[in-house]
Motif scaffolding. Structure first.
Motif, PDB file in Angstrom:
ATOM      1  N   ILE A 225      -3.833  35.132  -9.022  1.00  0.00           N
ATOM      2  CA  ILE A 225      -3.852  33.667  -9.121  1.00  0.00           C
ATOM      3  C   ILE A 225      -2.441  33.115  -8.974  1.00  0.00           C
ATOM      4  O   ILE A 225      -2.209  32.115  -8.271  1.00  0.00           O
ATOM      5  CB  ILE A 225      -4.468  33.236 -10.458  1.00  0.00           C
ATOM      6  CG1 ILE A 225      -5.960  33.640 -10.507  1.00  0.00           C
ATOM      7  CG2 ILE A 225      -4.309  31.741 -10.686  1.00  0.00           C
ATOM      8  CD1 ILE A 225      -6.609  33.386 -11.844  1.00  0.00           C
ATOM      9  N   TRP A 226      -1.490  33.770  -9.638  1.00  0.00           N
ATOM     10  CA  TRP A 226      -0.106  33.310  -9.531  1.00  0.00           C
ATOM     11  C   TRP A 226       0.396  33.418  -8.099  1.00  0.00           C
ATOM     12  O   TRP A 226       1.109  32.523  -7.580  1.00  0.00           O
ATOM     13  CB  TRP A 226       0.770  34.158 -10.445  1.00  0.00           C
ATOM     14  CG  TRP A 226       2.231  33.790 -10.375  1.00  0.00           C
ATOM     15  CD1 TRP A 226       2.869  32.809 -11.037  1.00  0.00           C
ATOM     16  CD2 TRP A 226       3.216  34.447  -9.572  1.00  0.00           C
ATOM     17  NE1 TRP A 226       4.196  32.782 -10.723  1.00  0.00           N
ATOM     18  CE2 TRP A 226       4.447  33.777  -9.814  1.00  0.00           C
ATOM     19  CE3 TRP A 226       3.186  35.517  -8.686  1.00  0.00           C
ATOM     20  CZ2 TRP A 226       5.638  34.142  -9.180  1.00  0.00           C
ATOM     21  CZ3 TRP A 226       4.377  35.871  -8.053  1.00  0.00           C
ATOM     22  CH2 TRP A 226       5.575  35.209  -8.302  1.00  0.00           C
ATOM     23  N   GLU A 227       0.031  34.505  -7.385  1.00  0.00           N
ATOM     24  CA  GLU A 227       0.441  34.674  -5.989  1.00  0.00           C
ATOM     25  C   GLU A 227      -0.157  33.584  -5.108  1.00  0.00           C
ATOM     26  O   GLU A 227       0.515  33.034  -4.223  1.00  0.00           O
ATOM     27  CB  GLU A 227       0.005  36.058  -5.504  1.00  0.00           C
ATOM     28  CG  GLU A 227       0.469  36.383  -4.087  1.00  0.00           C
ATOM     29  CD  GLU A 227       0.014  37.756  -3.647  1.00  0.00           C
ATOM     30  OE1 GLU A 227       0.422  38.193  -2.566  1.00  0.00           O
ATOM     31  OE2 GLU A 227      -0.761  38.391  -4.403  1.00  0.00           O
ATOM     32  N   ARG A 228      -1.421  33.233  -5.354  1.00  0.00           N
ATOM     33  CA  ARG A 228      -2.071  32.184  -4.567  1.00  0.00           C
ATOM     34  C   ARG A 228      -1.403  30.840  -4.809  1.00  0.00           C
ATOM     35  O   ARG A 228      -1.142  30.060  -3.879  1.00  0.00           O
ATOM     36  CB  ARG A 228      -3.563  32.101  -4.936  1.00  0.00           C
ATOM     37  CG  ARG A 228      -4.373  31.170  -4.024  1.00  0.00           C
ATOM     38  CD  ARG A 228      -5.771  31.041  -4.548  1.00  0.00           C
ATOM     39  NE  ARG A 228      -5.767  30.369  -5.847  1.00  0.00           N
ATOM     40  CZ  ARG A 228      -6.758  30.457  -6.729  1.00  0.00           C
ATOM     41  NH1 ARG A 228      -7.800  31.224  -6.471  1.00  0.00           N
ATOM     42  NH2 ARG A 228      -6.686  29.808  -7.867  1.00  0.00           N
ATOM     43  N   ARG A 231       1.851  30.777  -2.892  1.00  0.00           N
ATOM     44  CA  ARG A 231       1.676  30.523  -1.469  1.00  0.00           C
ATOM     45  C   ARG A 231       1.386  29.054  -1.221  1.00  0.00           C
ATOM     46  O   ARG A 231       1.897  28.443  -0.276  1.00  0.00           O
ATOM     47  CB  ARG A 231       0.541  31.394  -0.909  1.00  0.00           C
ATOM     48  CG  ARG A 231       0.906  32.865  -0.765  1.00  0.00           C
ATOM     49  CD  ARG A 231      -0.076  33.565   0.171  1.00  0.00           C
ATOM     50  NE  ARG A 231      -1.437  33.448  -0.318  1.00  0.00           N
ATOM     51  CZ  ARG A 231      -2.041  34.344  -1.086  1.00  0.00           C
ATOM     52  NH1 ARG A 231      -1.381  35.428  -1.442  1.00  0.00           N
ATOM     53  NH2 ARG A 231      -3.275  34.165  -1.465  1.00  0.00           N
ATOM     54  N   GLU A 232       0.526  28.460  -2.044  1.00  0.00           N
ATOM     55  CA  GLU A 232       0.217  27.034  -1.896  1.00  0.00           C
ATOM     56  C   GLU A 232       1.459  26.176  -2.116  1.00  0.00           C
ATOM     57  O   GLU A 232       1.684  25.176  -1.411  1.00  0.00           O
ATOM     58  CB  GLU A 232      -0.879  26.643  -2.888  1.00  0.00           C
ATOM     59  CG  GLU A 232      -2.236  27.266  -2.573  1.00  0.00           C
ATOM     60  CD  GLU A 232      -3.275  26.933  -3.630  1.00  0.00           C
ATOM     61  OE1 GLU A 232      -2.901  26.294  -4.649  1.00  0.00           O
ATOM     62  OE2 GLU A 232      -4.453  27.320  -3.456  1.00  0.00           O
ATOM     63  N   ARG A 233       2.309  26.570  -3.050  1.00  0.00           N
ATOM     64  CA  ARG A 233       3.520  25.797  -3.308  1.00  0.00           C
ATOM     65  C   ARG A 233       4.468  25.874  -2.119  1.00  0.00           C
ATOM     66  O   ARG A 233       5.034  24.845  -1.683  1.00  0.00           O
ATOM     67  CB  ARG A 233       4.210  26.312  -4.562  1.00  0.00           C
ATOM     68  CG  ARG A 233       5.432  25.490  -4.975  1.00  0.00           C
ATOM     69  CD  ARG A 233       6.129  26.157  -6.144  1.00  0.00           C
ATOM     70  NE  ARG A 233       6.754  27.407  -5.735  1.00  0.00           N
ATOM     71  CZ  ARG A 233       7.942  27.472  -5.124  1.00  0.00           C
ATOM     72  NH1 ARG A 233       8.622  26.361  -4.818  1.00  0.00           N
ATOM     73  NH2 ARG A 233       8.452  28.638  -4.782  1.00  0.00           N
ATOM     74  N   LEU A 234       4.623  27.098  -1.586  1.00  0.00           N
ATOM     75  CA  LEU A 234       5.507  27.269  -0.441  1.00  0.00           C
ATOM     76  C   LEU A 234       4.977  26.512   0.774  1.00  0.00           C
ATOM     77  O   LEU A 234       5.745  25.923   1.554  1.00  0.00           O
ATOM     78  CB  LEU A 234       5.666  28.759  -0.112  1.00  0.00           C
ATOM     79  CG  LEU A 234       6.411  29.591  -1.156  1.00  0.00           C
ATOM     80  CD1 LEU A 234       6.400  31.062  -0.772  1.00  0.00           C
ATOM     81  CD2 LEU A 234       7.845  29.088  -1.310  1.00  0.00           C
ATOM     82  N   ARG A 238       6.920  23.544   2.865  1.00  0.00           N
ATOM     83  CA  ARG A 238       7.146  23.559   4.300  1.00  0.00           C
ATOM     84  C   ARG A 238       6.581  22.310   4.957  1.00  0.00           C
ATOM     85  O   ARG A 238       7.204  21.704   5.845  1.00  0.00           O
ATOM     86  CB  ARG A 238       6.524  24.816   4.916  1.00  0.00           C
ATOM     87  CG  ARG A 238       7.331  26.084   4.632  1.00  0.00           C
ATOM     88  CD  ARG A 238       6.890  27.191   5.567  1.00  0.00           C
ATOM     89  NE  ARG A 238       5.488  27.549   5.326  1.00  0.00           N
ATOM     90  CZ  ARG A 238       5.101  28.515   4.493  1.00  0.00           C
ATOM     91  NH1 ARG A 238       6.012  29.204   3.803  1.00  0.00           N
ATOM     92  NH2 ARG A 238       3.823  28.784   4.339  1.00  0.00           N
ATOM     93  N   ASN A 239       5.378  21.900   4.552  1.00  0.00           N
ATOM     94  CA  ASN A 239       4.786  20.693   5.119  1.00  0.00           C
ATOM     95  C   ASN A 239       5.629  19.465   4.807  1.00  0.00           C
ATOM     96  O   ASN A 239       5.819  18.585   5.645  1.00  0.00           O
ATOM     97  CB  ASN A 239       3.370  20.500   4.584  1.00  0.00           C
ATOM     98  CG  ASN A 239       2.423  21.566   5.128  1.00  0.00           C
ATOM     99  OD1 ASN A 239       2.677  22.152   6.181  1.00  0.00           O
ATOM    100  ND2 ASN A 239       1.336  21.831   4.390  1.00  0.00           N
ATOM    101  N   GLY A 240       6.134  19.414   3.576  1.00  0.00           N
ATOM    102  CA  GLY A 240       6.952  18.267   3.219  1.00  0.00           C
ATOM    103  C   GLY A 240       8.265  18.243   4.013  1.00  0.00           C
ATOM    104  O   GLY A 240       8.747  17.167   4.427  1.00  0.00           O
ATOM    105  N   THR A 241       8.824  19.391   4.292  1.00  0.00           N
ATOM    106  CA  THR A 241      10.058  19.471   5.052  1.00  0.00           C
ATOM    107  C   THR A 241       9.829  19.051   6.499  1.00  0.00           C
ATOM    108  O   THR A 241      10.637  18.317   7.138  1.00  0.00           O
ATOM    109  CB  THR A 241      10.617  20.884   5.022  1.00  0.00           C
ATOM    110  OG1 THR A 241      10.808  21.275   3.643  1.00  0.00           O
ATOM    111  CG2 THR A 241      11.939  20.990   5.741  1.00  0.00           C
ATOM    112  N   SER A 242       8.716  19.482   7.096  1.00  0.00           N
ATOM    113  CA  SER A 242       8.406  19.134   8.495  1.00  0.00           C
ATOM    114  C   SER A 242       8.204  17.639   8.630  1.00  0.00           C
ATOM    115  O   SER A 242       8.677  17.014   9.609  1.00  0.00           O
ATOM    116  CB  SER A 242       7.150  19.871   8.963  1.00  0.00           C
ATOM    117  OG  SER A 242       7.359  21.276   8.870  1.00  0.00           O
TER     118      SER A 242
END
Length: 246
Positions: A225-228, A231-234, A238-242
């Motif tokens: 769950i923490w890994e998921r 990934r969602e946070r990363l 990335r979307n916010g940076t683009s």
């Protein structure tokens, strides 16, 4: 000429007329009773003297009417019946009484109460005194009762009424092994206790292993769950940076 007789250095053989050769008597080691050295015969005589006292002397604190008693022995025996949930015991006496008897009848103790109490405890540990009812220690009090055994190997159980046989077996099943009276050999009882302890240990290991596996599964689920979430946070970063570059 006849052959010379050869003398043998071995033990003498029994003669033809049935007379046995002299035997070597091995003296028994003395018995120490609270520091007092007694021979085996002296100890037997002491126990017989105590048994005679119990058969002819009423229990302390029991008043007997001289007009009603048929004989001193019957009156004494009747006054010494002691009933418990485990049965009725004959010729019972208290720990305090037997210590007082040793104090009055064994001169070697010098009237010392503590030495007499130690001697009574040693008789108890040797099997010549047995506790009436439940218990595994000797207490020189007026509340605990005991019975005498002239032979340390003889059983000392009381007469159990038929009505309480089932209740007695149920009670013994709930008592610890150290309190339950048993006539089985000590090595058999110890082996059974060892097997029971080993089974309890194996059961404890099995339960601990199940708990460990359950804990590892929960940790693994939590890491997934923490890994998921990571990934969602990363992905969100990335979307916010683009979008900011556009």
């Amino acid at each position: 000429m006849g052959q010379p007789k050869v003398q043998s250095d071995g033990p003498p053989l029994p003669s033809k007329n049935g007379i046995k050769s002299p035997s070597i008597e091995i003296s028994e080691a003395p018995i120490l009773l609270s520091g007092l050295s007694l021979s085996a015969q002296s100890l037997k005589d002491l126990l017989r003297k105590l048994d005679s006292y119990l058969q002819t002397t009423p229990a302390p604190g029991v008043d007997i009417d001289p007009e009603q008693q048929t004989s001193r022995s019957k009156a004494a025996m009747a006054s010494r019946q002691w009933g418990t949930i485990l049965g009725t015991y004959e010729k019972a006496f208290t720990g305090e009484e037997v210590v007082g008897w040793l104090q009055a009848h064994v001169e070697g103790f010098g009237g010392d109460w503590d030495r007499c109490a130690d001697a009574a405890a040693e008789l108890y540990r040797s099997g010549y005194i047995s506790r009436a009812g439940v218990g595994r220690t000797f207490e020189p009090t007026s509340e605990t009762h005991y019975v005498l055994k002239l032979n340390a190997n003889e059983p000392s159980t009381g007469s159990v009424p038929p009505a309480v046989t089932n209740q007695l077996s149920m009670l013994k099943s709930y008592l610890p092994a150290s309190l339950g009276a048993s006539d089985e050999p000590a090595h058999v009882r110890h082996r059974r206790d060892a097997i029971k302890a080993e089974e309890s240990y194996k059961e404890g290991v099995r339960v601990a292993e199940e708990k460990r596996l359950e804990m590892e599964e929960r940790i693994e689920r939590g890491l997934r769950i923490w890994e998921r979430w990571e990934r969602e946070r990363l992905g969100a970063v990335r979307n916010g940076t683009s979008q900011s570059k556009i």
